[in-house]
Write a protein that holds these residues in place. Structure first.
Motif, short mmCIF file in Angstrom:
data_model
loop_
_atom_site.label_atom_id
_atom_site.label_comp_id
_atom_site.label_asym_id
_atom_site.label_seq_id
_atom_site.Cartn_x
_atom_site.Cartn_y
_atom_site.Cartn_z
N TRP A 155 30.66 32.35 -8.92
CA TRP A 155 31.54 33.51 -8.99
C TRP A 155 32.46 33.42 -10.20
O TRP A 155 32.80 34.42 -10.81
CB TRP A 155 32.34 33.59 -7.70
N ILE A 156 32.86 32.20 -10.58
CA ILE A 156 33.74 32.04 -11.74
C ILE A 156 33.03 32.48 -13.01
O ILE A 156 33.66 33.05 -13.92
CB ILE A 156 34.23 30.57 -11.84
N GLU A 172 33.13 39.38 -16.40
CA GLU A 172 33.71 40.68 -16.08
C GLU A 172 35.11 40.86 -16.66
O GLU A 172 35.69 41.94 -16.53
CB GLU A 172 33.77 40.85 -14.55
N ALA A 173 35.67 39.84 -17.30
CA ALA A 173 36.94 40.03 -18.00
C ALA A 173 36.75 40.93 -19.22
O ALA A 173 37.68 41.64 -19.63
CB ALA A 173 37.52 38.68 -18.41
N PHE A 184 34.53 49.33 -14.86
CA PHE A 184 35.90 48.82 -14.97
C PHE A 184 36.49 48.57 -13.58
O PHE A 184 37.11 47.53 -13.33
CB PHE A 184 36.74 49.85 -15.74
N ARG A 185 36.28 49.49 -12.65
CA ARG A 185 36.79 49.31 -11.29
C ARG A 185 36.11 48.11 -10.61
O ARG A 185 36.75 47.34 -9.90
CB ARG A 185 36.54 50.58 -10.47
N LEU A 221 37.64 44.96 -11.94
CA LEU A 221 38.94 44.69 -11.33
C LEU A 221 38.78 44.01 -9.98
O LEU A 221 39.51 43.07 -9.63
CB LEU A 221 39.73 46.00 -11.19
N LYS A 222 37.84 44.49 -9.20
CA LYS A 222 37.61 43.88 -7.88
C LYS A 222 37.15 42.44 -8.02
O LYS A 222 37.60 41.55 -7.29
CB LYS A 222 36.58 44.70 -7.10
N ILE A 223 36.23 42.23 -8.98
CA ILE A 223 35.70 40.88 -9.15
C ILE A 223 36.80 39.92 -9.58
O ILE A 223 36.83 38.75 -9.17
CB ILE A 223 34.54 40.90 -10.17
N LEU A 224 37.73 40.41 -10.40
CA LEU A 224 38.81 39.57 -10.88
C LEU A 224 40.02 39.59 -9.95
O LEU A 224 41.15 39.33 -10.39
CB LEU A 224 39.20 39.99 -12.30
#
Length: 2041
Positions: A126-127, A133-134, A243-244, A247-250
């Protein structure tokens, strides 16, 4: 034109035309062919294609993974892989500088590098996805469309990616540089604002937009300044969805996302706010025009509208005394608003970056020993030169100047300096150095940026004054270009990329980057949390100055802001901040090994396949590419020190050409290069390094890999050859053994066949001879019988004829005379006729009565002849039995002649016997399965059967290995036949072979066995035959089953009643003497059930008792034969010395222990120890003891002794007595008065008959007086005294003095004794007498054992008697002279040594005077008695001796003592002795304190030890000279220690000043010996320099002390917590592993505490299974274990070390199951594995068992066809996790349970947590699954796993299929029972999918299923399950794993979709219609990962692939399943490639 310029080259170093035109043409040619990448050595040149190329797929990732640079065509993946490879090889961080103009493709190259690194990491973690995803978030906020680039980065970023040692990504950190905030307010023509605004307006839902009062982009001033609101090629709607998702992933929450949207909307609304000018107090002012935008903005910012209006239209500043407020003009208000907007956006961007870093960055912890290795990617703004360039462009170009200088310095400066330093012949290459430009911009004093900063600090500073200062300082230089006149605001700078002119207008304002304090106060009053967080620094600065006015001043002319001059530090300028961050970046890059990617923009129109030569030439020129090519071509970019080179490429060195042991490292390096690079020889050697080209490095790496592969194959070949040869030799040896035994078996079998043939031939011949002789004799006999019978018949006929004639004559005469008399009488008397008639009638009656009586007598006589009762049979067999039993008549033993006359007889009822209960009836329930005929058929030899015969056997019934057993068996058969009357007794003695009767060392037994003569072939009575049979059974245990089999055979079908009853009598007697074997006992019990009346229960009871008490040693006594008649227990009389006699019921198996216990119960004797049975015969009296000795054996021995003396056994005068034999050292008369009374009587009897003698007359008188008091109290009459004297005084002593004299002395003593005055209790006086006897005659109260000394100190004799009594152990010779006395404190150990079968018992007696090894028949009884005395004394003792010094460093808790001091134990339970601590008192000082158990030795004594004993204890063994030691004594091998290892590896012992002062002569601290104190430093020297590891080592040692019980602690810890503290750090840090081994072995060295030592063995056992010791410690650890081989765990520890050496170490400390197992001393660990069909089995799991091994074991046990596709799963309370095949089983369990504990502990806040789990074995991957192929797998796994999916309605199926399946499921449920059809309605949910239940009514389903059931053919349940699978197998969703997820990525899909994962790939299904929405094979899934409640995957290309994000709690399952399928396909592909490569040779 050079040929290389025609088609182009991959590496421009190889160009023939090395000029600018050649470079340009090479790029042009490759660009036209679609090849965008070109090398310049290791530098990559990338030309932006402005189109998506198919070169970024996962296949390309795999292609470039682990390949050397230059091995494949140029690619950005190659650079990324080279970074990754060099980071792991060189253990050094890497960086990649991606440079180029705006629009050259830097951002895309950065993303590709990230994608590759994430893919090559291979974790799908996940990292990794969070790092990837950043980018979408940063691009949305920091990228915008410009004239030159549709996705231009308007900020710089440096992404530092951290890796673990294994190469997995563990985190990253993003640094951002100089965001272009002015773009928020101003855009150039044809440019857009940042992407986020357009994406938000296009992608946000209408409802959300309405909430934020948002419209389209055209409605907002900030978005329309460039007159461009759209961008070709960008889908803002899709980008917003991504983008949304990002945001969830981060981990941005929905609230975070909404707050961001609110701030962005507020910015847009603020941009639409209008200002109108007004005049207030004759000054210009402004107001905000009324509009909804201002109100919405204030609402979104959550501030007061009035405050916001005031902050935007006014400014406050402070004078000397007051605050002055000034209104702003419209222009100033617009500028202030724009500054406010830029501040909000800029700080929001920083907050987002910080938020991302919080998620993806893993900060270094205290446990981290060093910083992790990383790869840095620099994507920073490119060189910019626009029509109008401002302050931002100057900063950007300054940053590019710095990067260019870094490039120049690394490529040119450092490299050429290195060549000069190493004396490399080198022609210097000129290059364009931009250092002068950097000096002017930022390096020199008074540089341009410093001047800008300086002017910014002046309140009245302006852009004009700034420009004047710059002109004045730099106007005459060659870098700075001043304006043409004083009115122009433009100035120029000559950059490395060309001249750039900057407009100085607004420089200072932008540099100050200050915000009005009025607006800061407005922000401070806001309730918007995100806004306040973004302005946190400004708000905190304001709050930190409560006493000063934080307002800012505004310059009225230029709107300049300044901070109040209050003496505080001023706000740093933008230039200062940018320079600081840039310097930090350059420092970071400097410590890394750099790679460079030069991005080239081919045209300004963003068109594909368009190449602008001039534009590209300019970029090549200013990037210094020409010079770079020259230096790369001529230079040597790869360099190693000689040591590094030799260490890496040592495998390539040819030792025959250059021996590394003799030659220098330089020569070896040169030899390698000459060998490998001989054809490409441009390499150099310097002073300390070797220099090679890039492609040389690639060649060396390839050669190294090939050489390693070759040598690995060689090693494998040799090892496999060794392995298979070893296996072959082992198999060959085994085959030879098998052949040998098989040939021997065949030979023996052939021999037996031939022997049997000869035997049959002999039998035939002999039978014919016998038949012939028999016929001859028969004919002669018949002839003789004929003649004799004829003669006798004739003679008898003549005799009878003469007799008849004579009888007739006499009869006729008598009749004539009678008739005459009758006639006369008739004539005489008239009434004579009547009387005659009466007489005749009487005579007839008398004759009739006589005939009846005669017939009755004949019938009775016949009945008596045919039927013999068993009682008469016994009388007939043992007709010589006496009428009375022995033991009650004959001569009594000496001293007991008149004893019986004054006895009081008591009888013990048979019901009071304390014997074992009968065997429960259920034990006989299965006896029907054990008939004797079955045993005979299984075990009898040859043709022998189980029925009665009357012939002698040719061979035994059972097989016997010993030939003597075979002969003895035949002899026994002969005797049994004679005993039962089936063979007659021989008439004359004939000599026969009696070898079967003899046994080694049993000559006396042989004499008894064979009777009085040397032969058995003589007439024997029944008693002699019985003794012979029983003797054989006693002496030869192998014959017992044979004897029972022979007797049972003769009783089976025996119609001879005489023989039949004799056989049962014999069997009943044998059952009381010896038991059968375990093999035969069931058959014998079964046989006994069919015994004649009365014998069944009798024999069963005798068998049970014999089995219970063991075999007898003597044949049956006459008493037993007498009891056989009544079948009742025998009654024996037992004499007590107090005048009572007890009649006891006994049987053949009764032991002395049972009889003593029976008697004790009867007389209520409590202290039974030491009381024994005594047997007396004639003058002999001996003790039977109170143990396992049989009473009947003693009586039988008495009878044999009488027989030996010539008497009759049945009149043997034996007597039984009950008396005290031995005292315990702790005997207390007060405990049992009955015991004291019996002993008292025994003493009186012994005094009377001379057994107990006293040398002093006074003692005898005193004893007599006490006896007088006991019997008569204070009465001292003459008669009483005389009676007492006669009872106590021996006759001999009495005769020496007159009786009157003795009476006088006793009377006087009685009257003067204190008894008369004090009148004590009688029991107390008895106790005094008993204590006197115990102290006076210890040898008379002893137990004696005959032994032979095998080794030990020298004694006069080696064969002697050991006397054990309460005082100690005494060695006596046959004359009772003492050889040696040993007190119990002198005995330190007793060990029983078990020897082989038949060997004598040996006992090792370890004493302070030497070690004795004694042997004897009762040696184990002696050892048991001594051990009991030692343990009892130790338990009761209060005395101990110190074994070592107790130095406690002034701790009052501990007792201080010296070695050899006497310690008095205080038993007050203050300390737990079982934990190793007691309370002790010093024998000299009297002080008390805690004493460790291993520091003392408790002395087995109840009295204070003497000084001689203490001195003997303190002497070392070699100084005990008074005890001579035999030279032949075998010394034990001393256990190995770490002493030798510690000399080289341990630290120096610490010098404790206090300890040296206290004990000056104390020995130095021995670090390798057991210690009870925690350590303050580690043991190993190598850990001393590492404080962190040293601390962990000390904590581990403390945990070891606690686990072993060596550290007193009141707070208990679980064993698992302690093992975690011990082994947890060692599993993570390799240097700690040897430390843990040393600590454990240290604590086990010289450790006398058994509990502590056992705990230490447990720790060592665990440690050996976790990780091996290092090479230096290995041999010492092995020796440590080998010298302790007697310990239970030693051998297993050695084996575990060997296993751990072959395998990789464990990653986690032991699991709870392992710790529990070793604490139970169990070396086998079993674990339950569950299966999906609700069954489970137990499997053995070792410490080093891997998941793969366990899967194979399960597969093998279940007999599955293949293990492929199966996996183990662990089910916890909330998850089901699949285990990785390559991991250890217990590591996986530990990881999962620890993770669950942590999660649950966080949830439950605190407290201990127990996690329950279950391990399942199920199918995971559904490939190669065909129902019916493996029925076991179908039934156990496939059916129970597929059924729930079907019932949940996941499949698409027809109605007919559902009906067929419903019928099959009903068959399975009802087990084919048609009667269960009525329950169809109730179980319909278990037969039909849930979504189809309403497709038909309940009745319709019932009718349809019932009809189909009746039509369907019958089948079993398993067949129905397979049939179900065959139907489901036809569906495409067979074997799929289904997941219901929530998605937001695809607007065309429903919110909830169903994902099916199978071997075909991933399929998305509509959950309601079951329509397939999308299908993605695995080769189309580029990336996937899961985290918390999300699952993410990328479909297609890595660059422009579509992304899919869904919310599900089962994302981890989806991730694992896809990974497993992909790995399976990759494995198959590699296997296929390997197979193909074999055929391509």
């Amino acid at each position: 034109m050079h040929p290389t310029s025609v088609k182009g080259v991959d590496d421009m170093i190889r160009l023939g035309d090395l000029n600018e035109a050649g470079l340009l043409r090479n790029l042009l040619v490759r660009h036209k062919e679609g090849i965008i990448y070109t090398y310049t050595g290791s530098i990559l040149v990338a030309v932006n294609p402005y189109q998506l190329l198919p070169i970024y797929t996962t296949d390309h990732v795999h292609t470039y993974t682990d390949r050397r640079l230059g091995e494949l065509p140029p690619h950005v993946f190659a650079i990324a892989d080279s970074c990754f490879f060099n980071m792991r090889r060189n253990k050094k961080s890497q960086c990649c500088v991606i440079s180029g103009e705006s629009g050259a493709g830097k951002t895309e190259s950065t993303k590709l590098m990230l994608q590759f690194l994430a893919a090559v990491s291979g974790q799908h973690s996940w990292i990794e996805q969070q790092i990837l995803e950043a980018n979408p978030i940063l691009e949305a906020f920091g990228n915008a469309k410009t004239v030159r680039n549709d996705n231009s980065s308007r900020f710089g970023k440096y992404i530092d990616i951290n890796f673990t040692k294994g190469g997995a990504i563990e985190g990253a950190r993003i640094e951002q540089y100089l965001l272009e905030k002015s773009r928020v307010c101003h855009q150039a023509p044809d440019e857009r604002n940042y992407h986020i605004f357009y994406c938000m307006l296009m992608g946000m839902s209408a409802e959300q937009k309405k909430t934020l009062s948002l419209g389209s982009a055209a409605e907002y001033d900030y978005l329309t300044m460039g007159k461009c609101t759209s961008c070709e090629g960008r889908d803002d709607i899709k980008e917003y969805a991504h983008f949304r998702s990002a945001l969830k992933i981060l981990m941005f929450t929905e609230n975070d996302s909404w707050e961001i949207s609110k701030l962005l909307a507020a910015i847009l609304h603020l941009g639409n706010v209008r200002f109108e000018g007004t005049i207030v107090n004759n000054l210009e002012a402004c107001d905000i025009r009324k509009s909804s935008h201002f109100n919405v903005a204030s609402k979104l910012l959550e501030v007061d509208p009035g405050s916001l209006e005031k902050g935007l239209t006014q400014r406050s500043f402070m004078t000397n005394r007051e605050i002055v407020t000034r209104s702003l003009t419209s222009a100033q208000a617009v500028d202030g608003r724009d500054a406010f907007v830029k501040a909000i956006y800029g700080r929001l961007f920083i907050w987002i970056v910080d938020k991302i870093n919080q998620v993806i960055y893993k900060p270094l912890t205290e446990d981290s020993d060093k910083a992790p290795h990383s790869i840095g990617l620099l994507d920073i703004f490119g060189f910019e030169n626009f029509t109008t360039n401002s302050f931002e462009q100057l900063c950007i170009n300054y940053a590019n100047e710095q990067l260019q200088q870094f490039f120049v310095r690394h490529v040119f400066k450092l490299e050429q300096e290195e060549y000069a330093r190493e004396n490399i012949v080198w022609e210097r290459i000129d290059y364009k150095d931009n250092q002068q430009t950097l000096d002017v911009l930022a390096s020199k004093p008074m540089n341009m940026l410093s001047l800008i900063d300086e002017e910014s600090s002046f309140p009245k500073g302006s852009d004009t004054t700034m420009l004047q200062k710059i002109n004045q300082v730099h106007g005459k230089g060659g870098v700075y270009i001043p304006p043409k006149n004083d009115y122009e605001t433009q100035f120029g700078v000559r950059h490395f990329a060309g001249e750039v002119y900057y407009d100085s207008k607004g420089f200072l304002e932008k540099n100050r980057d200050a915000l009005s304090s009025d607006l800061i106060q407005v922000v401070e009053t806001s309730t918007n949390k995100l806004l306040k967080q973004a302005f946190h620094n400004e708000i905190s600065t304001t709050n930190s100055k409560p006493g000063s006015n934080p307002k800012m001043m505004i310059n009225s002319s230029k709107s300049s802001l300044r901070q109040m001059t209050d003496g505080k530090k001023r706000v740093p300028t933008l230039t200062y901040q940018f320079r600081q961050s840039l310097e930090a970046l350059m420092k970071t890059l400097t410590v890394c090994q750099p790679y460079f990617i030069r991005c080239i923009k081919p045209n300004d129109f963003k068109k594909p396949m368009l190449f602008d030569r001039d534009l590209c030439m300019r970029q090549l020129r200013y990037s210094g590419m020409m010079e770079t090519i020259r230096i790369r071509k001529a230079g040597y970019p790869v360099r190693y020190t000689f040591s590094e080179f030799l260490q890496r490429y040592r495998v390539l060195l040819n030792s025959s050409l250059c021996d590394p042991k003799k030659e220098s490292k330089q020569k070896c390096c040169e030899s390698i290069c000459q060998t490998v690079l001989k054809g490409d020889g441009d390499w150099k050697t310097g002073k300390t390094k070797i220099f090679i080209k890039d492609f040389h490095d690639t060649m060396l790496e390839l050669e190294r890999m090939e050489s390693l592969h070759t040598k690995a194959l060689l090693i494998q070949k040799v090892l496999r050859g060794y392995k298979y040869r070893k296996a072959f030799l082992r198999k060959r040896a085994a085959a030879l053994v098998i052949q040998k035994y098989w040939r021997g078996h065949k030979g023996r079998k052939l021999y037996r066949t031939v022997k049997l043939g000869f035997a049959r031939l002999q039998a035939k011949v002999r039978s014919r001879q016998l038949q012939f002789h028999y016929k001859k004799k028969r004919e002669a006999a018949i002839l003789l019988q004929t003649q004799i019978r004829g003669y006798l018949a004739r003679k008898e006929w003549k005799r009878k004829r003469n007799a008849v004639i004579l009888l007739q004559a006499h009869t006729r005469g008598a009749l004539a005379r009678k008739a005459l008399r009758k006639k006369r009488k008739r004539q005489v008397q008239v009434s004579a006729k009547e009387r005659e008639a009466e007489q005749r009638l009487i005579l007839q009656k008398q004759r009739h009565l006589e005939e009846v009586l005669r017939q009755k007598r004949e019938q009775e006589k016949l009945a008596q002849t045919d039927s013999v009762t068993e009682l008469e049979m016994l009388d007939k067999i043992f007709g010589f039995l006496p009428g009375v039993i022995g033991g009650q008549e004959g001569q009594a033993p000496a001293g007991f002649e008149n004893f019986g006359g004054r006895m009081m007889s008591e009888e013990i009822d048979i019901d009071d016997m304390p014997m074992e209960d009968d065997i429960p009836e259920e034990d006989y329930d299965d006896l029907d399965e054990y008939p004797f005929s079955k045993f005979a058929s299984m075990y009898f030899q040859g043709a022998a059967n189980h029925t009665y015969i009357r012939q002698r056997l040719q061979q035994p019934l059972l097989y016997h290995e010993d030939e003597r057993d075979m002969m003895a068996a035949l002899t026994v058969w002969w005797i049994i036949l004679r005993f039962m009357g089936d063979l007659p007794e021989p008439k004359s003695p004939v000599q026969v072979d009696q070898r079967g009767l003899r046994k080694e060392g049993k000559q006396n037994d042989v004499d008894v066995l064979i009777g009085e003569g040397p032969t058995l072939n003589r007439p024997l009575n029944s008693m002699e035959k019985l003794h012979i049979i029983v003797r054989y059974a006693i002496l030869r245990s192998n014959l017992r089953d044979e004897i029972y089999s022979q007797i049972c055979k003769q009783l089976q079908n025996n119609n001879n009643r005489n023989s039949y009853f004799r056989g049962w009598i014999l069997l009943s007697l044998c059952l009381g003497i010896f038991p059968p074997s375990e093999k035969f006992i069931k058959y014998l019990q079964s046989f006994i059930r069919f015994a004649p009346s009365g014998y069944s229960l009798y024999c069963a009871e005798r068998l049970r008792r014999t089995v219970q008490n063991g075999v007898r040693k003597e044949p049956p006594a006459w008493l037993e034969l007498q009891a056989t008649k009544t079948k009742k227990p025998m009654m024996v009389t037992l004499l007590l010395l107090d005048g009572r006699s007890m009649t006891l019921p006994v049987d053949s198996a009764s032991t002395s222990k049972e009889i003593c216990q029976m008697l004790a119960n009867k007389i209520k004797l409590q202290d039974t120890f030491g009381f024994s049975l005594y047997v007396a015969l004639y003058e002999k009296v001996w003790a039977l003891g109170s143990g396992r000795e049989h009473l009947m054996d003693a009586i039988s021995q008495c009878e044999q002794e009488v027989k030996r003396r010539g008497g009759q056994e049945q009149h043997t005068p034996w007597r039984l007595f009950f008396r005290k034999e031995i005292f315990t050292p702790w005997h207390d008369c007060r405990q049992d008065d009955v015991s004291t009374s019996l002993i008292y009587k025994q003493i009186i009897h012994g005094l009377k008959f001379g057994e107990y003698q006293t040398p002093k007359q006074d003692d005898l008188v005193d004893l007599a007086a006490k006896h007088l008091y006991i019997q008569h109290g204070s009465d001292s009459s003459a008669s009483s005294v005389k009676e007492a004297v006669q009872e106590c005084i021996n006759n001999t002593v009495l005769e020496a003095k007159s009786e009157a004299k003795w009476i006088q002395m006793v009377s006087t003593a009685h009257s003067q004794s204190p008894f008369v005055s004090k009148r004590p209790k009688v029991e107390e006086v008895k106790a005094e007498m008993v204590d006197y006897a115990r102290d006076k005659w210890p040898m008379l109260f002893s137990r004696f054992f005959e032994v032979v000394k095998l080794s030990g100190p020298t004694l006069p004799k080696n064969k002697f008697i050991v006397a054990v009594n309460w005082t100690g152990i005494t060695f006596l010779d046959e004359r009772e002279r003492r050889l040696l006395n040993l007190s119990y404190p002198e005995v330190t150990g007793v060990n029983v040594m078990k020897e082989g079968k038949g060997a004598g018992q040996k006992v090792s007696l370890v004493t302070l005077k030497g070690d004795f090894t004694l042997s004897g028949s009762t040696a184990d009884d002696m050892a048991e008695l001594v051990t009991m005395f030692l343990s009892g004394l130790t338990e009761r003792s209060q005395y101990a001796v110190a074994l070592k010094d107790g130095d406690t460093q002034d701790d009052p808790t501990f007792l201080r003592f010296k070695k050899g001091d006497l310690i008095i134990i205080v038993k007050d339970n203050e300390f737990a002795q079982q934990r190793g601590w007691i309370k002790g008192q010093h024998g000299n000082t009297g002080k008390t304190g805690a004493v460790p158990m291993e520091a003392i030795m408790i002395l087995p004594t109840l009295t204070k030890p003497s000084n001689e004993l203490m001195s003997l204890l303190n002497l070392p063994p070699n100084q005990r000279k008074n005890i001579p030691i035999e030279s032949g004594t075998v010394e034990r091998v001393a256990p190995a220690t770490l002493r030798e290892f510690s000399l080289q590896n341990f630290r120096q012992p610490t010098k404790d000043v206090n300890r040296q002062v206290i004990s000056r002569n104390a020995a130095p601290e021995r670090l390798w010996v057991n210690s009870r104190e925690p350590i303050r430093q580690p043991l190993l020297m190598k850990l001393m320099g590492n404080s962190d590891l040293s601390h962990k080592a000390c904590l581990a040692f403390t945990a070891i002390l606690k686990y072993m019980g060596d550290y007193p602690t009141k707070q208990t810890q679980s064993p698992l917590d302690l093992t975690d503290q011990i082994f947890g750090p060692a599993t993570q840090y390799e240097p700690l592993r040897d430390e843990i081994y040393c600590q454990i072995m240290k604590q086990m060295t010289n450790n006398n505490n058994r509990f502590s030592l056992e705990q230490g063995w447990q720790l060592l056992w665990l440690c050996c299974g976790l990780f091996p010791p290092s090479r230096s410690l290995l041999k010492h650890a092995q020796k440590f274990l080998e010298t302790r081989e007697r310990e239970i765990l030693a051998s297993d520890c050695l084996q575990r070390i060997q296993n751990s050496l072959r395998m990789e170490p464990r990653k986690l400390p032991p699991h709870q199951v392992e710790v529990d197992a070793i604490q139970r001393n169990s070396l086998q660990i079993f674990h339950k594995i569950c299966f999906p069909n609700d069954t489970d089995e137990i499997f053995e799991v070792n410490t080093n068992t891997k998941i793969k091994d366990l899967i194979q074991n399960i597969t093998k046990k279940l007999k599955l066809a293949s293990a492929d596709g199966f996996s183990l799963f662990v089910k916890t309370h909330d998850k089901v996790l699949s285990l990785n095949e390559t991991d250890y089983f217990f590591d996986s369990l530990r990881q999962i349970t620890d993770w669950s504990k942590k999660a649950k502990r966080i949830k439950d806040v605190a407290g201990p947590v127990n996690i329950s789990y279950m391990v399942f074995f199920m199918r995971k991957l559904w490939f190669n699954v065909v129902p019916g192929r493996d029925v076991e797998a179908d039934v156990v796994f496939h059916f129970p796993q597929e059924l729930p999916k079907y019932l949940r309605g996941y499949h698409v199926c027809t109605k007919d299929e559902m009906v067929s399946i419903a019928v099959l499921l009903f068959r399975i449920k009802a087990n084919n029972d048609k009667n269960q059809l009525v329950t169809l309605a109730k179980i319909l949910k278990e037969l039909v999918p849930a979504d189809q239940l309403k497709a038909m009514s309940e009745n319709e389903w019932k009718k349809t299923v019932a009809a189909a059931f009746n039509k369907q053919a019958a089948m079993t349940v398993d067949e129905a399950k397979v049939a179900f699978l065959k139907i489901v197998y036809r569906w495409p969703t067979f074997g799929c794993a289904f997941f219901e997820v929530k998605q937001t990525s695809e607007p065309n899909f429903p919110d909830i979709v169903r994902i099916a994962i199978s071997k075909q790939g991933l399929t998305m299904i509509h959950p309601k219609t079951k329509e397939v929405l999308a299908s993605h094979p695995f080769n189309r899934i580029a990336n996937w990962c899961s985290g918390s409640t999300y699952f993410h995957m990328t479909i297609g290309n890595l660059v422009k692939g579509s992304k899919f994000l869904c919310e599900t709690s089962l994302g981890y399952k989806m991730d694992d399943l896809i990974t497993s399928y992909v790995n399976m396909y990759l494995k198959e592909r590699r296997a296929q490639q390997t197979r193909n490569s074999r055929f391509d040779i």
